[in-house]
Design a protein around this motif. Structure first.
Motif, PDB file in Angstrom:
ATOM      1  N   PRO A 203     -29.871  11.764 -26.289  1.00  0.00           N
ATOM      2  CA  PRO A 203     -28.920  12.650 -25.600  1.00  0.00           C
ATOM      3  C   PRO A 203     -29.313  14.116 -25.771  1.00  0.00           C
ATOM      4  O   PRO A 203     -29.578  14.594 -26.885  1.00  0.00           O
ATOM      5  N   LEU A 204     -29.353  14.839 -24.676  1.00  0.00           N
ATOM      6  CA  LEU A 204     -29.622  16.273 -24.687  1.00  0.00           C
ATOM      7  C   LEU A 204     -28.529  16.974 -23.881  1.00  0.00           C
ATOM      8  O   LEU A 204     -27.963  16.410 -22.937  1.00  0.00           O
ATOM      9  N   ASP A 205     -28.287  18.202 -24.244  1.00  0.00           N
ATOM     10  CA  ASP A 205     -27.258  19.004 -23.576  1.00  0.00           C
ATOM     11  C   ASP A 205     -27.927  20.248 -22.998  1.00  0.00           C
ATOM     12  O   ASP A 205     -28.438  21.087 -23.755  1.00  0.00           O
ATOM     13  N   LEU A 206     -27.923  20.350 -21.662  1.00  0.00           N
ATOM     14  CA  LEU A 206     -28.512  21.515 -21.001  1.00  0.00           C
ATOM     15  C   LEU A 206     -27.367  22.424 -20.546  1.00  0.00           C
ATOM     16  O   LEU A 206     -26.505  21.996 -19.764  1.00  0.00           O
ATOM     17  N   LYS A 207     -27.388  23.665 -21.023  1.00  0.00           N
ATOM     18  CA  LYS A 207     -26.305  24.605 -20.730  1.00  0.00           C
ATOM     19  C   LYS A 207     -26.818  25.732 -19.836  1.00  0.00           C
ATOM     20  O   LYS A 207     -27.930  26.248 -20.038  1.00  0.00           O
ATOM     21  N   VAL A 208     -25.971  26.117 -18.871  1.00  0.00           N
ATOM     22  CA  VAL A 208     -26.311  27.167 -17.903  1.00  0.00           C
ATOM     23  C   VAL A 208     -25.320  28.316 -18.068  1.00  0.00           C
ATOM     24  O   VAL A 208     -24.105  28.101 -18.108  1.00  0.00           O
ATOM     25  N   TYR A 209     -25.866  29.527 -18.157  1.00  0.00           N
ATOM     26  CA  TYR A 209     -25.054  30.749 -18.153  1.00  0.00           C
ATOM     27  C   TYR A 209     -25.648  31.673 -17.095  1.00  0.00           C
ATOM     28  O   TYR A 209     -26.787  32.131 -17.226  1.00  0.00           O
ATOM     29  N   ARG A 218     -20.322  41.655   4.406  1.00  0.00           N
ATOM     30  CA  ARG A 218     -21.142  42.767   3.935  1.00  0.00           C
ATOM     31  C   ARG A 218     -20.639  43.354   2.616  1.00  0.00           C
ATOM     32  O   ARG A 218     -21.210  44.319   2.109  1.00  0.00           O
ATOM     33  N   LEU A 219     -19.587  42.771   2.077  1.00  0.00           N
ATOM     34  CA  LEU A 219     -18.960  43.290   0.871  1.00  0.00           C
ATOM     35  C   LEU A 219     -19.477  42.537  -0.356  1.00  0.00           C
ATOM     36  O   LEU A 219     -19.392  41.310  -0.426  1.00  0.00           O
ATOM     37  N   LYS A 220     -20.007  43.286  -1.325  1.00  0.00           N
ATOM     38  CA  LYS A 220     -20.480  42.713  -2.582  1.00  0.00           C
ATOM     39  C   LYS A 220     -19.423  42.948  -3.654  1.00  0.00           C
ATOM     40  O   LYS A 220     -19.083  44.084  -3.976  1.00  0.00           O
ATOM     41  N   LEU A 221     -18.898  41.865  -4.216  1.00  0.00           N
ATOM     42  CA  LEU A 221     -17.821  41.951  -5.191  1.00  0.00           C
ATOM     43  C   LEU A 221     -18.378  42.126  -6.589  1.00  0.00           C
ATOM     44  O   LEU A 221     -19.588  42.069  -6.822  1.00  0.00           O
ATOM     45  N   ARG A 222     -17.460  42.318  -7.537  1.00  0.00           N
ATOM     46  CA  ARG A 222     -17.847  42.515  -8.934  1.00  0.00           C
ATOM     47  C   ARG A 222     -18.443  41.240  -9.511  1.00  0.00           C
ATOM     48  O   ARG A 222     -18.301  40.144  -8.973  1.00  0.00           O
ATOM     49  N   LYS A 223     -19.093  41.398 -10.676  1.00  0.00           N
ATOM     50  CA  LYS A 223     -19.760  40.269 -11.315  1.00  0.00           C
ATOM     51  C   LYS A 223     -18.759  39.264 -11.867  1.00  0.00           C
ATOM     52  O   LYS A 223     -17.705  39.627 -12.374  1.00  0.00           O
ATOM     53  N   VAL A 224     -19.134  38.009 -11.776  1.00  0.00           N
ATOM     54  CA  VAL A 224     -18.429  36.923 -12.439  1.00  0.00           C
ATOM     55  C   VAL A 224     -19.480  36.060 -13.135  1.00  0.00           C
ATOM     56  O   VAL A 224     -20.693  36.279 -12.968  1.00  0.00           O
ATOM     57  N   LYS A 225     -19.014  35.101 -13.923  1.00  0.00           N
ATOM     58  CA  LYS A 225     -19.949  34.260 -14.684  1.00  0.00           C
ATOM     59  C   LYS A 225     -19.766  32.803 -14.287  1.00  0.00           C
ATOM     60  O   LYS A 225     -18.649  32.316 -14.174  1.00  0.00           O
ATOM     61  N   ILE A 226     -20.902  32.133 -14.088  1.00  0.00           N
ATOM     62  CA  ILE A 226     -20.904  30.696 -13.843  1.00  0.00           C
ATOM     63  C   ILE A 226     -21.366  30.015 -15.123  1.00  0.00           C
ATOM     64  O   ILE A 226     -22.465  30.286 -15.627  1.00  0.00           O
ATOM     65  N   LEU A 227     -20.521  29.154 -15.653  1.00  0.00           N
ATOM     66  CA  LEU A 227     -20.843  28.400 -16.867  1.00  0.00           C
ATOM     67  C   LEU A 227     -21.011  26.938 -16.489  1.00  0.00           C
ATOM     68  O   LEU A 227     -20.122  26.329 -15.871  1.00  0.00           O
ATOM     69  N   SER A 244     -38.516  10.796 -18.419  1.00  0.00           N
ATOM     70  CA  SER A 244     -37.624  10.181 -17.442  1.00  0.00           C
ATOM     71  C   SER A 244     -36.174  10.501 -17.817  1.00  0.00           C
ATOM     72  O   SER A 244     -35.748  10.289 -18.966  1.00  0.00           O
ATOM     73  N   ILE A 245     -35.438  11.030 -16.849  1.00  0.00           N
ATOM     74  CA  ILE A 245     -34.016  11.340 -17.041  1.00  0.00           C
ATOM     75  C   ILE A 245     -33.224  10.109 -16.623  1.00  0.00           C
ATOM     76  O   ILE A 245     -33.143   9.765 -15.445  1.00  0.00           O
ATOM     77  N   LYS A 246     -32.619   9.431 -17.603  1.00  0.00           N
ATOM     78  CA  LYS A 246     -31.913   8.182 -17.336  1.00  0.00           C
ATOM     79  C   LYS A 246     -30.487   8.418 -16.831  1.00  0.00           C
ATOM     80  O   LYS A 246     -29.951   7.595 -16.099  1.00  0.00           O
ATOM     81  N   ALA A 247     -29.871   9.526 -17.246  1.00  0.00           N
ATOM     82  CA  ALA A 247     -28.493   9.824 -16.830  1.00  0.00           C
ATOM     83  C   ALA A 247     -28.296  11.326 -16.851  1.00  0.00           C
ATOM     84  O   ALA A 247     -28.899  12.044 -17.661  1.00  0.00           O
ATOM     85  N   SER A 248     -27.441  11.803 -15.943  1.00  0.00           N
ATOM     86  CA  SER A 248     -27.146  13.242 -15.872  1.00  0.00           C
ATOM     87  C   SER A 248     -25.711  13.417 -15.384  1.00  0.00           C
ATOM     88  O   SER A 248     -25.321  12.852 -14.348  1.00  0.00           O
ATOM     89  N   ASN A 249     -24.947  14.213 -16.118  1.00  0.00           N
ATOM     90  CA  ASN A 249     -23.552  14.499 -15.742  1.00  0.00           C
ATOM     91  C   ASN A 249     -23.326  15.996 -15.914  1.00  0.00           C
ATOM     92  O   ASN A 249     -23.328  16.512 -17.039  1.00  0.00           O
ATOM     93  N   CYS A 250     -23.165  16.699 -14.804  1.00  0.00           N
ATOM     94  CA  CYS A 250     -23.055  18.164 -14.825  1.00  0.00           C
ATOM     95  C   CYS A 250     -21.647  18.626 -14.431  1.00  0.00           C
ATOM     96  O   CYS A 250     -21.047  18.060 -13.509  1.00  0.00           O
ATOM     97  N   LYS A 251     -21.156  19.650 -15.113  1.00  0.00           N
ATOM     98  CA  LYS A 251     -19.869  20.270 -14.807  1.00  0.00           C
ATOM     99  C   LYS A 251     -20.042  21.782 -14.821  1.00  0.00           C
ATOM    100  O   LYS A 251     -20.778  22.309 -15.668  1.00  0.00           O
ATOM    101  N   PHE A 252     -19.332  22.460 -13.910  1.00  0.00           N
ATOM    102  CA  PHE A 252     -19.455  23.914 -13.801  1.00  0.00           C
ATOM    103  C   PHE A 252     -18.069  24.544 -13.631  1.00  0.00           C
ATOM    104  O   PHE A 252     -17.150  23.927 -13.082  1.00  0.00           O
ATOM    105  N   LYS A 253     -17.953  25.770 -14.102  1.00  0.00           N
ATOM    106  CA  LYS A 253     -16.699  26.517 -13.943  1.00  0.00           C
ATOM    107  C   LYS A 253     -17.016  27.999 -13.795  1.00  0.00           C
ATOM    108  O   LYS A 253     -18.103  28.469 -14.158  1.00  0.00           O
ATOM    109  N   LEU A 254     -16.039  28.711 -13.251  1.00  0.00           N
ATOM    110  CA  LEU A 254     -16.181  30.150 -12.993  1.00  0.00           C
ATOM    111  C   LEU A 254     -15.350  30.920 -14.007  1.00  0.00           C
ATOM    112  O   LEU A 254     -14.184  30.591 -14.271  1.00  0.00           O
ATOM    113  N   LYS A 255     -15.923  31.960 -14.602  1.00  0.00           N
ATOM    114  CA  LYS A 255     -15.239  32.800 -15.572  1.00  0.00           C
ATOM    115  C   LYS A 255     -15.288  34.241 -15.098  1.00  0.00           C
ATOM    116  O   LYS A 255     -16.338  34.787 -14.824  1.00  0.00           O
ATOM    117  N   LEU A 256     -14.101  34.867 -14.994  1.00  0.00           N
ATOM    118  CA  LEU A 256     -14.023  36.248 -14.508  1.00  0.00           C
ATOM    119  C   LEU A 256     -14.407  37.217 -15.608  1.00  0.00           C
ATOM    120  O   LEU A 256     -14.271  36.934 -16.785  1.00  0.00           O
TER     121      LEU A 256
END
Length: 256
Positions: A203-209, A218-227, A244-256
Protein backbone atom coordinates in the motif's frame (compact mmCIF):
# COMPACT_ATOMS: atom_id res chain seq x y z
CA UNK A 1 -128.63 94.65 89.91
CA UNK A 2 -127.10 91.99 88.19
CA UNK A 3 -123.38 91.75 88.33
CA UNK A 4 -121.79 92.19 85.07
CA UNK A 5 -118.52 90.42 84.84
CA UNK A 6 -116.15 91.87 82.30
CA UNK A 7 -113.77 89.51 80.78
CA UNK A 8 -110.49 90.97 80.13
CA UNK A 9 -108.57 89.40 77.25
CA UNK A 10 -104.88 89.93 77.03
CA UNK A 11 -104.02 92.29 74.29
CA UNK A 12 -100.83 91.85 72.48
CA UNK A 13 -98.28 94.48 73.02
CA UNK A 14 -98.49 96.69 70.01
CA UNK A 15 -95.14 98.09 70.66
CA UNK A 16 -93.45 94.72 70.81
CA UNK A 17 -91.33 93.85 67.76
CA UNK A 18 -92.67 91.14 65.47
CA UNK A 19 -90.85 87.85 65.52
CA UNK A 20 -87.98 87.62 63.06
CA UNK A 21 -88.71 85.77 59.88
CA UNK A 22 -87.34 82.29 59.48
CA UNK A 23 -83.89 82.32 57.83
CA UNK A 24 -83.88 81.37 54.23
CA UNK A 25 -81.80 78.28 53.27
CA UNK A 26 -78.29 79.17 52.42
CA UNK A 27 -77.59 78.98 48.74
CA UNK A 28 -74.26 79.11 46.96
CA UNK A 29 -74.26 81.72 44.25
CA UNK A 30 -73.50 80.35 40.82
CA UNK A 31 -70.36 81.69 39.33
CA UNK A 32 -69.94 81.37 35.57
CA UNK A 33 -66.86 79.37 34.48
CA UNK A 34 -63.88 81.54 33.95
CA UNK A 35 -65.24 84.48 36.01
CA UNK A 36 -63.49 85.61 39.14
CA UNK A 37 -64.72 87.62 42.10
CA UNK A 38 -62.24 89.68 43.95
CA UNK A 39 -64.68 91.51 46.17
CA UNK A 40 -64.12 91.09 49.88
CA UNK A 41 -66.69 88.99 51.66
CA UNK A 42 -67.56 86.92 48.60
CA UNK A 43 -69.32 83.71 49.59
CA UNK A 44 -67.00 81.72 47.31
CA UNK A 45 -63.32 81.90 48.09
CA UNK A 46 -61.12 82.21 45.04
CA UNK A 47 -58.31 79.61 44.82
CA UNK A 48 -55.10 80.24 42.92
CA UNK A 49 -54.97 78.48 39.53
CA UNK A 50 -53.30 75.06 39.52
CA UNK A 51 -50.08 74.85 37.59
CA UNK A 52 -49.54 71.73 35.52
CA UNK A 53 -46.19 70.10 36.07
CA UNK A 54 -44.61 67.67 33.67
CA UNK A 55 -43.41 64.41 35.10
CA UNK A 56 -39.71 63.87 34.67
CA UNK A 57 -39.19 61.34 31.88
CA UNK A 58 -35.87 59.51 31.95
CA UNK A 59 -34.02 60.26 28.75
CA UNK A 60 -31.66 57.85 26.99
CA UNK A 61 -28.08 59.05 26.99
CA UNK A 62 -27.07 60.30 23.53
CA UNK A 63 -23.98 58.03 23.41
CA UNK A 64 -26.00 54.90 24.00
CA UNK A 65 -28.54 55.90 21.37
CA UNK A 66 -25.79 56.49 18.77
CA UNK A 67 -24.19 53.14 19.62
CA UNK A 68 -27.50 51.31 19.13
CA UNK A 69 -28.03 52.99 15.76
CA UNK A 70 -24.50 52.16 14.60
CA UNK A 71 -24.92 48.53 15.69
CA UNK A 72 -28.23 48.21 13.85
CA UNK A 73 -26.77 49.73 10.67
CA UNK A 74 -23.72 47.44 10.87
CA UNK A 75 -25.86 44.32 11.27
CA UNK A 76 -28.11 45.39 8.42
CA UNK A 77 -25.05 46.00 6.20
CA UNK A 78 -23.60 42.58 7.04
CA UNK A 79 -26.89 40.87 6.25
CA UNK A 80 -27.07 42.75 2.94
CA UNK A 81 -23.49 41.73 2.04
CA UNK A 82 -24.24 38.08 2.84
CA UNK A 83 -27.35 38.20 0.68
CA UNK A 84 -25.38 39.72 -2.22
CA UNK A 85 -22.59 37.12 -1.88
CA UNK A 86 -25.08 34.27 -1.74
CA UNK A 87 -26.89 35.59 -4.81
CA UNK A 88 -23.59 36.05 -6.69
CA UNK A 89 -22.45 32.53 -5.80
CA UNK A 90 -25.78 31.14 -6.93
CA UNK A 91 -25.58 32.96 -10.27
CA UNK A 92 -21.98 31.79 -10.84
CA UNK A 93 -22.93 28.22 -10.04
CA UNK A 94 -25.89 28.28 -12.41
CA UNK A 95 -23.94 29.92 -15.25
CA UNK A 96 -20.57 28.13 -15.01
CA UNK A 97 -21.54 24.89 -13.20
CA UNK A 98 -18.08 24.44 -11.65
CA UNK A 99 -16.60 20.98 -11.08
CA UNK A 100 -13.45 19.89 -9.28
CA UNK A 101 -10.54 18.71 -11.43
CA UNK A 102 -9.52 15.11 -10.95
CA UNK A 103 -6.30 13.16 -11.30
CA UNK A 104 -5.34 9.63 -12.18
CA UNK A 105 -2.03 7.80 -11.72
CA UNK A 106 -0.98 6.29 -15.04
CA UNK A 107 2.35 4.73 -14.12
CA UNK A 108 4.86 4.46 -11.28
CA UNK A 109 8.51 3.56 -11.66
CA UNK A 110 11.17 3.28 -8.97
CA UNK A 111 14.52 4.57 -10.22
CA UNK A 112 16.36 4.07 -6.95
CA UNK A 113 15.61 2.60 -3.51
CA UNK A 114 18.57 2.01 -1.18
CA UNK A 115 20.05 2.58 2.23
CA UNK A 116 22.53 5.41 2.77
CA UNK A 117 25.57 5.28 5.03
CA UNK A 118 23.63 7.14 7.71
CA UNK A 119 21.00 4.37 7.57
CA UNK A 120 18.41 6.64 5.97
CA UNK A 121 16.36 5.32 3.08
CA UNK A 122 16.86 7.08 -0.24
CA UNK A 123 14.02 6.78 -2.78
CA UNK A 124 13.55 8.09 -6.29
CA UNK A 125 10.17 7.58 -7.99
CA UNK A 126 9.00 8.65 -11.45
CA UNK A 127 5.26 9.18 -11.57
CA UNK A 128 3.07 9.89 -14.57
CA UNK A 129 -0.30 11.43 -13.72
CA UNK A 130 -3.14 12.86 -15.80
CA UNK A 131 -4.86 16.07 -14.66
CA UNK A 132 -8.38 16.44 -16.02
CA UNK A 133 -10.36 19.69 -16.13
CA UNK A 134 -14.01 18.71 -16.78
CA UNK A 135 -15.37 22.29 -16.83
CA UNK A 136 -16.79 23.76 -20.03
CA UNK A 137 -16.40 27.43 -19.08
CA UNK A 138 -13.65 27.44 -16.43
CA UNK A 139 -9.89 27.47 -16.95
CA UNK A 140 -7.34 26.56 -14.26
CA UNK A 141 -3.97 28.19 -13.59
CA UNK A 142 -1.62 25.86 -11.71
CA UNK A 143 0.55 28.18 -9.66
CA UNK A 144 3.99 27.79 -8.12
CA UNK A 145 4.26 25.64 -5.00
CA UNK A 146 2.38 22.50 -6.11
CA UNK A 147 3.70 19.25 -4.65
CA UNK A 148 3.30 15.53 -5.17
CA UNK A 149 4.49 13.06 -2.51
CA UNK A 150 4.50 9.30 -1.90
CA UNK A 151 3.99 7.85 1.60
CA UNK A 152 4.25 4.41 3.12
CA UNK A 153 2.12 4.14 6.26
CA UNK A 154 2.93 7.43 8.05
CA UNK A 155 6.39 7.96 6.53
CA UNK A 156 7.08 10.14 3.51
CA UNK A 157 9.33 8.35 1.05
CA UNK A 158 9.80 11.05 -1.59
CA UNK A 159 8.41 14.35 -2.90
CA UNK A 160 8.42 16.34 -6.14
CA UNK A 161 7.17 19.67 -7.52
CA UNK A 162 4.27 20.09 -9.90
CA UNK A 163 4.95 22.32 -12.92
CA UNK A 164 3.23 25.68 -13.49
CA UNK A 165 0.84 25.69 -16.44
CA UNK A 166 -2.58 26.77 -17.63
CA UNK A 167 -5.22 24.16 -18.32
CA UNK A 168 -8.06 25.11 -20.63
CA UNK A 169 -11.68 24.03 -20.75
CA UNK A 170 -12.32 20.28 -20.79
CA UNK A 171 -8.61 19.60 -21.12
CA UNK A 172 -6.50 16.64 -20.04
CA UNK A 173 -2.83 17.21 -19.31
CA UNK A 174 -0.27 14.43 -18.71
CA UNK A 175 2.43 15.31 -16.17
CA UNK A 176 5.74 13.48 -15.62
CA UNK A 177 6.93 14.21 -12.10
CA UNK A 178 10.20 13.06 -10.57
CA UNK A 179 10.12 12.55 -6.79
CA UNK A 180 13.11 12.13 -4.47
CA UNK A 181 13.54 11.95 -0.73
CA UNK A 182 15.25 10.48 2.31
CA UNK A 183 13.42 8.84 5.20
CA UNK A 184 14.91 8.28 8.67
CA UNK A 185 15.14 4.83 10.26
CA UNK A 186 15.87 3.41 6.83
CA UNK A 187 16.81 -0.12 7.94
CA UNK A 188 13.52 -0.63 9.78
CA UNK A 189 11.56 0.87 6.89
CA UNK A 190 13.39 -1.24 4.28
CA UNK A 191 12.72 -4.42 6.25
CA UNK A 192 9.00 -3.57 6.44
CA UNK A 193 8.84 -2.89 2.68
CA UNK A 194 10.61 -6.17 1.83
CA UNK A 195 8.27 -8.11 4.09
CA UNK A 196 5.26 -6.41 2.54
CA UNK A 197 6.60 -7.17 -0.94
CA UNK A 198 6.41 -10.90 -0.22
CA UNK A 199 2.62 -10.58 -0.19
CA UNK A 200 2.53 -8.96 -3.65
CA UNK A 201 0.44 -6.03 -2.37
CA UNK A 202 2.21 -2.91 -1.09
CA UNK A 203 0.00 0.00 0.00
CA UNK A 204 1.24 3.46 -0.96
CA UNK A 205 -0.36 6.85 -0.43
CA UNK A 206 0.11 9.49 -3.14
CA UNK A 207 -0.81 13.00 -1.98
CA UNK A 208 -1.45 16.03 -4.20
CA UNK A 209 -1.19 19.67 -3.11
CA UNK A 210 -1.94 22.14 -5.91
CA UNK A 211 -2.48 25.91 -5.48
CA UNK A 212 -4.61 27.05 -8.42
CA UNK A 213 -6.38 30.17 -9.67
CA UNK A 214 -9.72 29.80 -11.39
CA UNK A 215 -10.49 31.72 -14.58
CA UNK A 216 -14.15 32.56 -15.22
CA UNK A 217 -14.43 33.96 -18.71
CA UNK A 218 -11.85 36.75 -18.68
CA UNK A 219 -11.86 37.10 -14.89
CA UNK A 220 -9.05 35.45 -12.90
CA UNK A 221 -10.08 34.79 -9.30
CA UNK A 222 -7.96 34.51 -6.17
CA UNK A 223 -5.92 31.41 -5.37
CA UNK A 224 -7.46 28.32 -3.87
CA UNK A 225 -5.94 24.95 -2.98
CA UNK A 226 -6.73 21.53 -4.40
CA UNK A 227 -5.95 18.71 -1.97
CA UNK A 228 -5.95 15.17 -3.32
CA UNK A 229 -5.11 11.72 -2.05
CA UNK A 230 -4.74 8.49 -4.02
CA UNK A 231 -4.54 5.19 -2.17
CA UNK A 232 -2.50 2.83 -4.34
CA UNK A 233 -1.72 -0.84 -4.12
CA UNK A 234 1.35 -1.93 -6.14
CA UNK A 235 2.78 -5.37 -6.68
CA UNK A 236 6.49 -4.59 -6.21
CA UNK A 237 9.10 -1.98 -5.30
CA UNK A 238 11.91 -3.39 -7.41
CA UNK A 239 14.18 -0.66 -8.77
CA UNK A 240 14.30 0.04 -12.53
CA UNK A 241 11.14 -1.95 -13.15
CA UNK A 242 7.73 -0.75 -14.19
CA UNK A 243 5.47 -1.30 -11.21
CA UNK A 244 1.99 -2.63 -11.73
CA UNK A 245 -0.73 -0.59 -10.00
CA UNK A 246 -3.26 -3.15 -8.75
CA UNK A 247 -5.73 -0.68 -7.19
CA UNK A 248 -6.22 3.08 -7.07
CA UNK A 249 -8.76 5.15 -5.12
CA UNK A 250 -8.47 8.94 -5.42
CA UNK A 251 -10.36 11.69 -3.56
CA UNK A 252 -10.05 15.45 -3.98
CA UNK A 253 -11.36 18.54 -2.20
CA UNK A 254 -11.11 22.31 -2.51
CA UNK A 255 -9.70 24.48 0.29
CA UNK A 256 -10.13 28.27 0.26
Amino acid sequence: MADHHQRIHPVADAEAAPPPPAPAPATTPLVPPGSSRSEKGSPMQQHPPLQRTRAAVPSTPPKRSCFCKCLCWTLALLVLILIILAATAGIIYLVFKPKLPNYSVDSLRISDLRLNFDMSLYARFDVKITANNPNKKIGIYYEKGGRLSVWYTNTQLCEGSLPRFYQGHQNKTVLDVSLTGQAPAGSTLMAALQEQQQTGSIPLDLKVYAPVAVKLGRLKLRKVKILGECLLVVDSLTANNLISIKASNCKFKLKL
